[in-house]
Design a protein around this motif. Structure first.
Motif, PDB file in Angstrom:
ATOM      1  N   LEU A  23       0.823  -1.207   0.000  1.00 33.64           N
ATOM      2  CA  LEU A  23       0.000   0.000   0.000  1.00 33.64           C
ATOM      3  C   LEU A  23       0.861   1.262   0.000  1.00 33.64           C
ATOM      4  O   LEU A  23       0.587   2.222  -0.723  1.00 33.64           O
ATOM      5  N   GLN A  24       1.925   1.251   0.810  1.00 36.07           N
ATOM      6  CA  GLN A  24       2.790   2.435   0.912  1.00 36.07           C
ATOM      7  C   GLN A  24       3.415   2.792  -0.440  1.00 36.07           C
ATOM      8  O   GLN A  24       3.445   3.963  -0.823  1.00 36.07           O
ATOM      9  N   GLU A  25       3.869   1.800  -1.168  1.00 36.15           N
ATOM     10  CA  GLU A  25       4.497   2.059  -2.463  1.00 36.15           C
ATOM     11  C   GLU A  25       3.482   2.584  -3.475  1.00 36.15           C
ATOM     12  O   GLU A  25       3.781   3.493  -4.248  1.00 36.15           O
ATOM     13  N   HIS A  26       2.285   2.027  -3.468  1.00 33.81           N
ATOM     14  CA  HIS A  26       1.252   2.509  -4.384  1.00 33.81           C
ATOM     15  C   HIS A  26       0.848   3.942  -4.056  1.00 33.81           C
ATOM     16  O   HIS A  26       0.650   4.760  -4.961  1.00 33.81           O
ATOM     17  N   LEU A  27       0.720   4.264  -2.776  1.00 33.63           N
ATOM     18  CA  LEU A  27       0.358   5.632  -2.390  1.00 33.63           C
ATOM     19  C   LEU A  27       1.469   6.617  -2.744  1.00 33.63           C
ATOM     20  O   LEU A  27       1.188   7.744  -3.168  1.00 33.63           O
TER      21      LEU A  27
END
Length: 100
Positions: A23-27
Motif C-alpha cells: 500500500l505504501q508504495e502505491h500511495l
C-alpha cells in the motif's frame, strides 16, 4: 497462484512482480503522479493548447509494464482457429451421437 500471499516466495520466483508493491508504495507512486501533473499544469498555464508540452506519464506500477498482446498476432489467430476447429469437431461428434 492468485490466492498465494502477495510476497510469497513461490509467487515471486515465478516472476509475478505484482505483489512486490504494498500500500505504501502505491500511495507514494500516486503522490508522485499527482505532483507531476500539478507541475505540468502550472508550467502550461496561459500557453496555447498547440504549444503545450505533453502531459507526464504515470510512474510504472508492477503488472502494468507488460505489453498487451496484439489481438491479431499470428499466435493468437492460430490458437483461436484451433479452438474453433475443436469446437466444431465436438459439435459434429455430439450430433452423430458419439458423445452424449
Amino acid at each position: 497462484m492468485r490466492q498465494l500471499p502477495s510476497r510469497c516466495r513461490t509467487r515471486l520466483a515465478s516472476g509475478d512482480a505484482d505483489g512486490m508493491w504494498g500500500l505504501q508504495e502505491h500511495l507514494t507512486a500516486l503522490a508522485i503522479d499527482e505532483l507531476r501533473v500539478a507541475n505540468w499544469q502550472r508550467s502550461n498555464e496561459g500557453v496555447k493548447k498547440s504549444k503545450q508540452s505533453k502531459p507526464p506519464k504515470p510512474v510504472e506500477r508492477p503488472g502494468t509494464g507488460r505489453k498487451r498482446q496484439d489481438k491479431n498476432s499470428p499466435e493468437r489467430v492460430a490458437k483461436r482457429r484451433a479452438a474453433l476447429e475443436r469446437a466444431a469437431e465436438r459439435r459434429r461428434a455430439i450430433a452423430a451421437g458419439e458423445i452424449t
